[in-house]
Design a protein around this motif. Structure first.
Motif, mmCIF file in Angstrom:
data_model
loop_
_atom_site.group_PDB
_atom_site.id
_atom_site.type_symbol
_atom_site.label_atom_id
_atom_site.label_comp_id
_atom_site.label_asym_id
_atom_site.label_seq_id
_atom_site.Cartn_x
_atom_site.Cartn_y
_atom_site.Cartn_z
ATOM 1 N N MET A 5 40.534 45.734 26.529
ATOM 2 C CA MET A 5 41.372 46.458 27.455
ATOM 3 C C MET A 5 42.762 45.835 27.455
ATOM 4 O O MET A 5 42.898 44.631 27.366
ATOM 5 N N CYS B 75 41.086 44.324 34.069
ATOM 6 C CA CYS B 75 40.575 45.374 34.935
ATOM 7 C C CYS B 75 39.407 44.833 35.748
ATOM 8 O O CYS B 75 38.314 44.667 35.225
ATOM 9 N N ARG B 76 39.691 44.561 37.005
ATOM 10 C CA ARG B 76 38.622 44.047 37.863
ATOM 11 C C ARG B 76 38.930 44.400 39.313
ATOM 12 O O ARG B 76 40.075 44.647 39.691
ATOM 13 N N VAL C 88 42.917 56.201 35.743
ATOM 14 C CA VAL C 88 42.288 54.883 35.826
ATOM 15 C C VAL C 88 41.666 54.712 37.205
ATOM 16 O O VAL C 88 42.041 55.394 38.168
ATOM 17 N N SER D 65 40.127 49.018 40.207
ATOM 18 C CA SER D 65 40.128 48.009 39.149
ATOM 19 C C SER D 65 41.160 48.245 38.050
ATOM 20 O O SER D 65 41.464 47.342 37.289
ATOM 21 N N GLU E 218 40.585 50.206 35.528
ATOM 22 C CA GLU E 218 39.877 50.542 34.285
ATOM 23 C C GLU E 218 40.281 51.930 33.802
ATOM 24 O O GLU E 218 40.271 52.877 34.578
ATOM 25 N N ASN F 183 33.227 51.944 30.172
ATOM 26 C CA ASN F 183 33.929 51.798 31.446
ATOM 27 C C ASN F 183 33.290 52.583 32.588
ATOM 28 O O ASN F 183 33.769 52.520 33.720
ATOM 29 N N SER G 201 32.618 53.203 38.179
ATOM 30 C CA SER G 201 33.373 52.407 37.209
ATOM 31 C C SER G 201 32.592 51.123 36.930
ATOM 32 O O SER G 201 31.944 50.571 37.819
ATOM 33 N N ASN H 206 33.582 47.915 35.943
ATOM 34 C CA ASN H 206 34.072 46.652 36.497
ATOM 35 C C ASN H 206 34.382 46.734 37.984
ATOM 36 O O ASN H 206 34.124 45.795 38.721
#
Length: 153
Positions: A1, A5-6, A46, A50, A52, A78, A96, A98
């Motif tokens: 990524m 992304c968290r 997204v 996060s 993502e 993802n 999602s 993450n």
């Protein structure tokens, strides 16, 4: 990524009440009264929590459901699919990977020529990044999903 992304406490605390209810409590926003159901701009969507990358406008279509609908995720890694038995129904929830955000549900009534799936996603769970902003926002790796013509719309 392209970016980290968290899920963070800061991201969750900055959500609006509706965004929190949808992403953290698995609520559903109203049909036809949400930000992206009729968005026709080129870009990616997204996870609002996060970051993502989840869906691309190139895979979005008008399902006439009142929510943004997509045929496939950008990267299946993802998204997580879970059985949802709420409200006396058996559905497949989309979360999602993450951020663990509730995004919506996936159904098997999508366009047959594109695999037959309909990812019916809550706008409140998404942040839209226009194709011309991908690099600036750290998502430049996804520029290849779009033609030059799409970036000028």
């Amino acid at each position: 990524m392209p970016i980290e992304c968290r899920k963070t406490d800061e991201a969750v605390s900055s959500l609006t009440p509706l965004q929190y209810q949808v992403t953290q409590e698995a609520a559903t926003e109203p049909a036809f009264r949400n930000r992206f159901w009729d968005n026709k701009s080129a870009g990616i969507y997204v996870d609002i929590v996060s970051g993502e990358p989840l869906f691309a406008s190139t895979d979005k279509y008008d399902s006439r459901s009142g929510w943004p609908s997509f045929t496939v995720p950008i990267d299946p890694a993802n998204v997580v699919l879970k059985t949802d038995r709420e409200y006396g129904m058996v559905r497949t929830e989309v979360r999602s990977a993450n951020g663990n955000s509730h995004l919506g549900h996936v159904f098997d009534d999508g366009p047959v020529e594109q695999g037959g799936l309909r990812y019916c996603i809550n706008s409140a769970a998404l942040r839209f990044i226009a194709v011309d902003d991908l690099e600036k926002e750290g998502y430049g790796d996804f520029r290849s999903l779009f033609t030059n013509e799409e970036s000028t719309r």
